[in-house]
Design a protein around this motif. Structure first.
Motif, mmCIF file in Angstrom:
data_model
loop_
_atom_site.group_PDB
_atom_site.id
_atom_site.type_symbol
_atom_site.label_atom_id
_atom_site.label_comp_id
_atom_site.label_asym_id
_atom_site.label_seq_id
_atom_site.Cartn_x
_atom_site.Cartn_y
_atom_site.Cartn_z
ATOM 1 N N ALA A 173 3.771 89.068 30.169
ATOM 2 C CA ALA A 173 3.405 89.668 28.896
ATOM 3 C C ALA A 173 4.655 89.883 28.052
ATOM 4 O O ALA A 173 5.694 90.307 28.563
ATOM 5 C CB ALA A 173 2.676 90.991 29.118
ATOM 6 N N GLY A 174 4.541 89.547 26.771
ATOM 7 C CA GLY A 174 5.678 89.636 25.868
ATOM 8 C C GLY A 174 6.461 88.343 25.745
ATOM 9 O O GLY A 174 7.311 88.216 24.857
ATOM 10 N N GLY A 175 6.171 87.402 26.626
ATOM 11 C CA GLY A 175 6.878 86.131 26.613
ATOM 12 C C GLY A 175 6.298 85.143 25.616
ATOM 13 O O GLY A 175 5.389 85.474 24.846
ATOM 14 N N SER A 176 6.832 83.932 25.663
ATOM 15 C CA SER A 176 6.428 82.893 24.711
ATOM 16 C C SER A 176 6.128 81.588 25.435
ATOM 17 O O SER A 176 6.679 81.311 26.501
ATOM 18 C CB SER A 176 7.552 82.634 23.684
ATOM 19 N N LEU A 177 5.257 80.811 24.831
ATOM 20 C CA LEU A 177 4.971 79.454 25.272
ATOM 21 C C LEU A 177 4.753 78.591 24.044
ATOM 22 O O LEU A 177 4.325 79.095 22.989
ATOM 23 C CB LEU A 177 3.720 79.397 26.149
ATOM 24 N N VAL A 228 0.847 68.082 17.252
ATOM 25 C CA VAL A 228 0.689 69.396 16.642
ATOM 26 C C VAL A 228 1.037 70.424 17.705
ATOM 27 O O VAL A 228 0.656 70.270 18.869
ATOM 28 C CB VAL A 228 -0.750 69.606 16.138
ATOM 29 N N SER A 229 1.762 71.440 17.306
ATOM 30 C CA SER A 229 2.209 72.442 18.258
ATOM 31 C C SER A 229 1.583 73.795 17.963
ATOM 32 O O SER A 229 1.166 74.066 16.829
ATOM 33 C CB SER A 229 3.738 72.568 18.204
ATOM 34 N N LEU A 230 1.523 74.610 18.988
ATOM 35 C CA LEU A 230 1.099 76.001 18.847
ATOM 36 C C LEU A 230 2.171 76.858 19.506
ATOM 37 O O LEU A 230 2.281 76.869 20.737
ATOM 38 C CB LEU A 230 -0.261 76.241 19.499
ATOM 39 N N GLN A 231 2.983 77.517 18.694
ATOM 40 C CA GLN A 231 3.993 78.423 19.212
ATOM 41 C C GLN A 231 3.342 79.772 19.427
ATOM 42 O O GLN A 231 2.817 80.367 18.492
ATOM 43 C CB GLN A 231 5.160 78.541 18.227
ATOM 44 N N MET A 232 3.409 80.262 20.664
ATOM 45 C CA MET A 232 2.752 81.521 21.005
ATOM 46 C C MET A 232 3.815 82.527 21.436
ATOM 47 O O MET A 232 4.515 82.310 22.435
ATOM 48 C CB MET A 232 1.742 81.303 22.134
ATOM 49 N N ASN A 233 3.961 83.574 20.659
ATOM 50 C CA ASN A 233 4.935 84.632 20.951
ATOM 51 C C ASN A 233 4.222 85.936 21.266
ATOM 52 O O ASN A 233 3.037 86.099 20.971
ATOM 53 C CB ASN A 233 5.872 84.826 19.762
ATOM 54 N N SER A 234 4.948 86.859 21.851
ATOM 55 C CA SER A 234 4.399 88.183 22.180
ATOM 56 C C SER A 234 3.069 88.055 22.912
ATOM 57 O O SER A 234 2.083 88.712 22.553
ATOM 58 C CB SER A 234 4.227 89.008 20.894
ATOM 59 N N LEU A 235 3.053 87.209 23.913
ATOM 60 C CA LEU A 235 1.805 86.947 24.624
ATOM 61 C C LEU A 235 1.299 88.186 25.358
ATOM 62 O O LEU A 235 2.084 89.013 25.847
ATOM 63 C CB LEU A 235 2.004 85.788 25.599
#
Length: 126
Positions: free
Chosen positions: A13-17, A78-85
Motif C-alpha cells: 500500500a502506498g506504492g506504485s505500478l 497505452v499506459s496506466l501509471q498507478m500511484n498511492s495504491l
C-alpha cells in the motif's frame, strides 16, 4: 486488434505500478483506449479512458488524482501509471479499445469497447 496487458504484480500500500497495454493488428482503427478492473467477487468496473485523438481522459472517482492514463513510450501502447495504491485497488486489470468514437458520457460503459486484453493482476498488500 489484439491487446496485450502487462505490468501487474504485488506491491505494498502506498506504492506504485505502471501497467502497459500493447496493441497489434489493425491499430489504426483504435479511437479510444481504456482500463477496467475486476476484483474477486465483484463486477468489472471502469478505471480510466483516453481518446487517442485529442487526448481527452476520464477517470473513475476512486482513482482520480492517483492514476494517470497516457500514450506509452513504445508505439501503439497505452499506459496506466498507478500511484498511492490501496488494498482496494487489488483486481485484475483489463485494457480495452474501441474502433468507434465514444462520447464522453459513455466512456465508462464497458459495452462501448469491442476489443479486450487478457488482463494483468494487481495485488496491493496492506
Amino acid at each position: 486488434v489484439q491487446l496485450q496487458a502487462s505490468g501487474g504484480g504485488l506491491v505494498q500500500a502506498g506504492g506504485s505500478l505502471r501497467l502497459s497495454c500493447a496493441a497489434s493488428g489493425r491499430t489504426f482503427s483504435r479511437n479510444v483506449m481504456a482500463w477496467f478492473r475486476q476484483a474477486p467477487g465483484k463486477e468489472r468496473e471502469f478505471v480510466a479512458a483516453l481518446r487517442l485523438s485529442g487526448g481527452a481522459t476520464d477517470y473513475a472517482d476512486s482513482v482520480k488524482g492517483r492514476f494517470t492514463i497516457s500514450r506509452g513510450n513504445a508505439k501503439d501502447t497505452v499506459s496506466l501509471q498507478m500511484n498511492s495504491l490501496r488494498p482496494e485497488d487489488t483486481a485484475v486489470y483489463y485494457c480495452a479499445a474501441s474502433s468507434g468514437w465514444i462520447i464522453l458520457s459513455n466512456l465508462r460503459n464497458s459495452k462501448a469497447y469491442e476489443y479486450w486484453g487478457q488482463g494483468t493482476e494487481v495485488t496491493v498488500s496492506s
